[in-house]
Design a protein around this motif. Structure first.
Motif, mmCIF file in Angstrom:
data_model
loop_
_atom_site.group_PDB
_atom_site.id
_atom_site.type_symbol
_atom_site.label_atom_id
_atom_site.label_comp_id
_atom_site.label_asym_id
_atom_site.label_seq_id
_atom_site.Cartn_x
_atom_site.Cartn_y
_atom_site.Cartn_z
ATOM 1 N N ASP A 308 -38.638 -23.628 57.895
ATOM 2 C CA ASP A 308 -39.275 -22.323 58.021
ATOM 3 C C ASP A 308 -39.374 -21.610 56.679
ATOM 4 O O ASP A 308 -39.910 -20.496 56.606
ATOM 5 C CB ASP A 308 -38.504 -21.453 59.020
ATOM 6 N N ILE A 309 -38.850 -22.240 55.642
ATOM 7 C CA ILE A 309 -39.035 -21.739 54.281
ATOM 8 C C ILE A 309 -40.026 -22.626 53.539
ATOM 9 O O ILE A 309 -41.098 -22.178 53.135
ATOM 10 C CB ILE A 309 -37.698 -21.684 53.519
ATOM 11 N N THR A 310 -39.667 -23.886 53.374
ATOM 12 C CA THR A 310 -40.478 -24.774 52.530
ATOM 13 C C THR A 310 -41.895 -24.951 53.061
ATOM 14 O O THR A 310 -42.852 -24.974 52.287
ATOM 15 C CB THR A 310 -39.805 -26.143 52.385
ATOM 16 N N ASP A 311 -42.039 -25.063 54.375
ATOM 17 C CA ASP A 311 -43.372 -25.279 54.943
ATOM 18 C C ASP A 311 -44.184 -23.993 55.048
ATOM 19 O O ASP A 311 -45.377 -24.034 55.340
ATOM 20 C CB ASP A 311 -43.259 -25.916 56.328
ATOM 21 N N ALA A 312 -43.535 -22.845 54.819
ATOM 22 C CA ALA A 312 -44.229 -21.559 54.971
ATOM 23 C C ALA A 312 -44.761 -21.004 53.658
ATOM 24 O O ALA A 312 -45.594 -20.089 53.672
ATOM 25 C CB ALA A 312 -43.293 -20.542 55.615
ATOM 26 N N VAL A 313 -44.294 -21.527 52.516
ATOM 27 C CA VAL A 313 -44.679 -20.954 51.218
ATOM 28 C C VAL A 313 -46.184 -21.028 51.000
ATOM 29 O O VAL A 313 -46.838 -20.015 50.678
ATOM 30 C CB VAL A 313 -43.920 -21.649 50.070
ATOM 31 N N ARG A 314 -46.758 -22.197 51.158
ATOM 32 C CA ARG A 314 -48.200 -22.337 50.906
ATOM 33 C C ARG A 314 -49.037 -21.494 51.863
ATOM 34 O O ARG A 314 -49.964 -20.789 51.421
ATOM 35 C CB ARG A 314 -48.597 -23.811 50.971
ATOM 36 N N PRO A 315 -48.775 -21.529 53.175
ATOM 37 C CA PRO A 315 -49.553 -20.651 54.069
ATOM 38 C C PRO A 315 -49.401 -19.167 53.741
ATOM 39 O O PRO A 315 -50.381 -18.413 53.805
ATOM 40 C CB PRO A 315 -48.976 -20.982 55.447
ATOM 41 N N LEU A 316 -48.197 -18.737 53.398
ATOM 42 C CA LEU A 316 -47.998 -17.337 53.041
ATOM 43 C C LEU A 316 -48.859 -16.956 51.844
ATOM 44 O O LEU A 316 -49.551 -15.922 51.856
ATOM 45 C CB LEU A 316 -46.535 -17.072 52.729
ATOM 46 N N CYS A 317 -48.799 -17.757 50.801
ATOM 47 C CA CYS A 317 -49.570 -17.446 49.589
ATOM 48 C C CYS A 317 -51.067 -17.536 49.841
ATOM 49 O O CYS A 317 -51.851 -16.811 49.222
ATOM 50 C CB CYS A 317 -49.135 -18.367 48.448
ATOM 51 N N SER A 318 -51.465 -18.415 50.767
ATOM 52 C CA SER A 318 -52.874 -18.490 51.163
ATOM 53 C C SER A 318 -53.299 -17.207 51.857
ATOM 54 O O SER A 318 -54.403 -16.687 51.625
ATOM 55 C CB SER A 318 -53.081 -19.692 52.098
ATOM 56 N N THR A 319 -52.425 -16.659 52.703
ATOM 57 C CA THR A 319 -52.718 -15.400 53.388
ATOM 58 C C THR A 319 -52.850 -14.255 52.381
ATOM 59 O O THR A 319 -53.756 -13.420 52.482
ATOM 60 C CB THR A 319 -51.611 -15.064 54.402
ATOM 61 N N ILE A 320 -51.942 -14.214 51.416
ATOM 62 C CA ILE A 320 -51.999 -13.167 50.397
ATOM 63 C C ILE A 320 -53.305 -13.253 49.622
ATOM 64 O O ILE A 320 -53.971 -12.236 49.366
ATOM 65 C CB ILE A 320 -50.787 -13.262 49.455
ATOM 66 N N PHE A 321 -53.692 -14.467 49.257
ATOM 67 C CA PHE A 321 -54.969 -14.632 48.555
ATOM 68 C C PHE A 321 -56.131 -14.135 49.411
ATOM 69 O O PHE A 321 -56.992 -13.390 48.937
ATOM 70 C CB PHE A 321 -55.208 -16.094 48.182
ATOM 71 N N ALA A 322 -56.145 -14.525 50.676
ATOM 72 C CA ALA A 322 -57.245 -14.132 51.556
ATOM 73 C C ALA A 322 -57.322 -12.619 51.696
ATOM 74 O O ALA A 322 -58.413 -12.030 51.650
ATOM 75 C CB ALA A 322 -57.076 -14.780 52.920
ATOM 76 N N ASP A 323 -56.174 -11.967 51.843
ATOM 77 C CA ASP A 323 -56.160 -10.520 52.011
ATOM 78 C C ASP A 323 -56.618 -9.790 50.748
ATOM 79 O O ASP A 323 -57.351 -8.801 50.825
ATOM 80 C CB ASP A 323 -54.764 -10.046 52.390
ATOM 81 N N LEU A 324 -56.183 -10.272 49.592
ATOM 82 C CA LEU A 324 -56.528 -9.586 48.345
ATOM 83 C C LEU A 324 -57.932 -9.937 47.871
ATOM 84 O O LEU A 324 -58.640 -9.085 47.330
ATOM 85 C CB LEU A 324 -55.504 -9.924 47.260
ATOM 86 N N ALA A 325 -58.352 -11.173 48.084
ATOM 87 C CA ALA A 325 -59.680 -11.576 47.630
ATOM 88 C C ALA A 325 -60.775 -11.035 48.529
ATOM 89 O O ALA A 325 -61.931 -10.953 48.124
ATOM 90 C CB ALA A 325 -59.777 -13.104 47.572
ATOM 91 N N ALA A 326 -60.435 -10.642 49.739
ATOM 92 C CA ALA A 326 -61.444 -10.139 50.667
ATOM 93 C C ALA A 326 -62.138 -8.902 50.123
ATOM 94 O O ALA A 326 -63.311 -8.652 50.417
ATOM 95 C CB ALA A 326 -60.803 -9.820 52.015
ATOM 96 N N GLY A 327 -61.442 -8.121 49.301
ATOM 97 C CA GLY A 327 -62.033 -6.919 48.730
ATOM 98 C C GLY A 327 -62.641 -7.141 47.364
ATOM 99 O O GLY A 327 -63.087 -6.204 46.725
ATOM 100 N N SER A 328 -62.654 -8.401 46.918
ATOM 101 C CA SER A 328 -63.168 -8.691 45.585
ATOM 102 C C SER A 328 -64.683 -8.787 45.603
ATOM 103 O O SER A 328 -65.290 -9.231 46.577
ATOM 104 C CB SER A 328 -62.570 -10.014 45.082
ATOM 105 N N GLU A 329 -65.289 -8.370 44.512
ATOM 106 C CA GLU A 329 -66.732 -8.479 44.382
ATOM 107 C C GLU A 329 -67.130 -9.722 43.595
ATOM 108 O O GLU A 329 -68.283 -9.938 43.284
ATOM 109 C CB GLU A 329 -67.296 -7.227 43.695
ATOM 110 N N GLY A 330 -66.124 -10.525 43.289
ATOM 111 C CA GLY A 330 -66.410 -11.743 42.538
ATOM 112 C C GLY A 330 -67.216 -12.724 43.358
ATOM 113 O O GLY A 330 -67.175 -12.749 44.588
#
Length: 398
Positions: A308-330
């Motif tokens: 629940d730690i090692t397998d969750a790191v990549r999905p968590l960081c993917s979620t953070i990217f999705a949330d922050l990039a959603a407001g990007s105009e890039g």
């Protein structure tokens, strides 16, 4: 240029893995997505200067000769130097208060030698983990206290005649096996606090653990019998008072009865009734409010296992990217990282050494023989993994 502050609280297995992944993969992808319009800085808040490979505590505490403590405790400061001070900052101190409206965290110095520091966050990752009743199993701020507790037990065991361990989970069961293997003459009692050992595994595996421990001379007491208080005499013996009104005086008492989440500084509205951080859904690992995430033992989704730690790191960081990039105009903002959902394994996965020669356990629902437990964990409690946790080697690739 706008600066977006990402703060990770905690620098053990979950916090270190998340920090390295964000620094190596998520933040570069975000800056590419917004064409450099926003700068991202990561701050890691850690109550201690050392990473503690606590998996091996049952073996550390029996002897300094089996696994040196220098391998169990690894400084974390140097691991962030290559990223540069503009990209990453390590703050040593305890998160003592969080202001939700201001999005700030008050950090108090672990050693009391520096004034409190206020750190602002835009995105927050809670990876504060959990604490144990005994300093043997987790670092209570200063790692020196855990080292002292381990060394004190190492020094006391050779002359001890009686030992009482409370807790029939992995820590208690493993510790009983380690002590009984190295000191067979000790009168050793293990209070399971339940009707069997290892309640997260099927009854047959718990019974096998009891059989192996009993063969080493461990006396196992089942039932709803728990320790209510302890008192230490001038001769260093400990009197343990039990819930049935009786008491026992032993040379060494070891509390291995469980953990509590490190969430005292968080708003009550962020927590479950058991004081874990609310995770709105397991797939995304989003926390109780926007911009807040949780991973590892402190999170409500966690079942308490390493996966629940090692397998969750990549999905968590993917979620953070999705949330922050959603407001990007890039251009093509969402193409910077692959979207991942955390798929939690709910099948039996737990390996429990009963001494240095083997043990019991299951992997993804399959019961494994003692030799497999020896091969994976019992040999050295996976001490070789510790440097890679600190350096983030497991997450070198996205």
């Amino acid at each position: 240029m706008a600066v977006h502050n990402i703060v990770v609280i905690g620098a053990s297995y979950a916090g270190l893995g998340t920090a390295h992944y964000l620094l190596r993969h998520t933040i570069p992808a975000l800056e590419k997505a917004n064409n450099g319009a926003t700068k991202y800085k990561l701050t890691v808040i850690s109550a201690t200067t050392q990473f503690y490979h606590k998996v091996g505590a049952p073996r550390y505490l029996v002897s300094a000769d089996l696994i040196p403590l220098s391998k169990a405790f690894i400084p974390i400061a140097d691991t962030f130097i290559p990223y540069g001070p503009d990209r990453c900052e390590l703050v040593i101190g305890t998160a003592s208060e969080l202001d939700e409206s201001k999005k700030t965290i008050l950090v108090t110095d672990t050693y009391g030698s520096a004034p409190p520091k206020t750190i602002a966050y835009t995105t927050l990752v809670l990876a504060t983990g959990s604490s144990s009743a005994s300093e043997l199993w987790s670092i209570p701020g200063s790692h020196e206290k855990t080292i002292a507790a381990l060394e004190a037990t190492q020094s006391a065991l050779p002359s001890a005649r009686t030992v009482l361990i409370a807790g029939g989970g992995p820590a208690g069961t493993e510790t009983a096996g380690e002590i009984a293997s190295l000191f067979p003459s000790i009168d050793l009692t293990l209070l399971s606090g339940s009707d069997r050992l290892l309640t997260r595994l099927r009854p047959a595996i718990g019974a096998a653990a009891e059989s192996q421990a009993s063969a080493l001379g461990v006396k196992i007491v089942h039932g709803n019998l728990h320790v209510t208080s302890t008192s230490t005499s001038s001769t260093s013996s400990t009197t343990v008072h039990l819930s049935d009104g009786t008491s026992r005086t032993v040379d060494i008492y070891i509390d291995a009865t469980g953990i509590r989440p490190n969430t005292a500084f968080l708003p009550a509205s962020w927590l479950t009734d058991k004081k874990y951080v609310i995770t709105k859904d397991t797939a995304s690992l989003r926390g109780p409010v926007p911009g807040v995430y949780a991973i590892g033992d402190v999170a409500g989704y966690s079942l308490g296992g390493g996966l629940d730690i090692t397998d969750a790191v990549r999905p968590l960081c993917s979620t953070i990217f999705a949330d922050l990039a959603a407001g990007s105009e890039g251009k093509n903002a969402m193409s910077g990282m692959k979207a991942l959902a955390y798929k939690q394994s709910v099948t039996e996965t737990q390996l429990v050494p009963i001494g240095p020669k083997g043990g019991v356990g299951a992997i993804f629902g399959w019961r494994v023989p003692s030799v497999v437990v020896w091969l994976i964990k019992s040999r050295d409690y996976m001490i070789g993994m510790a440097p890679g946790v600190v350096s983030g080697d497991k997450f070198a690739k996205a």
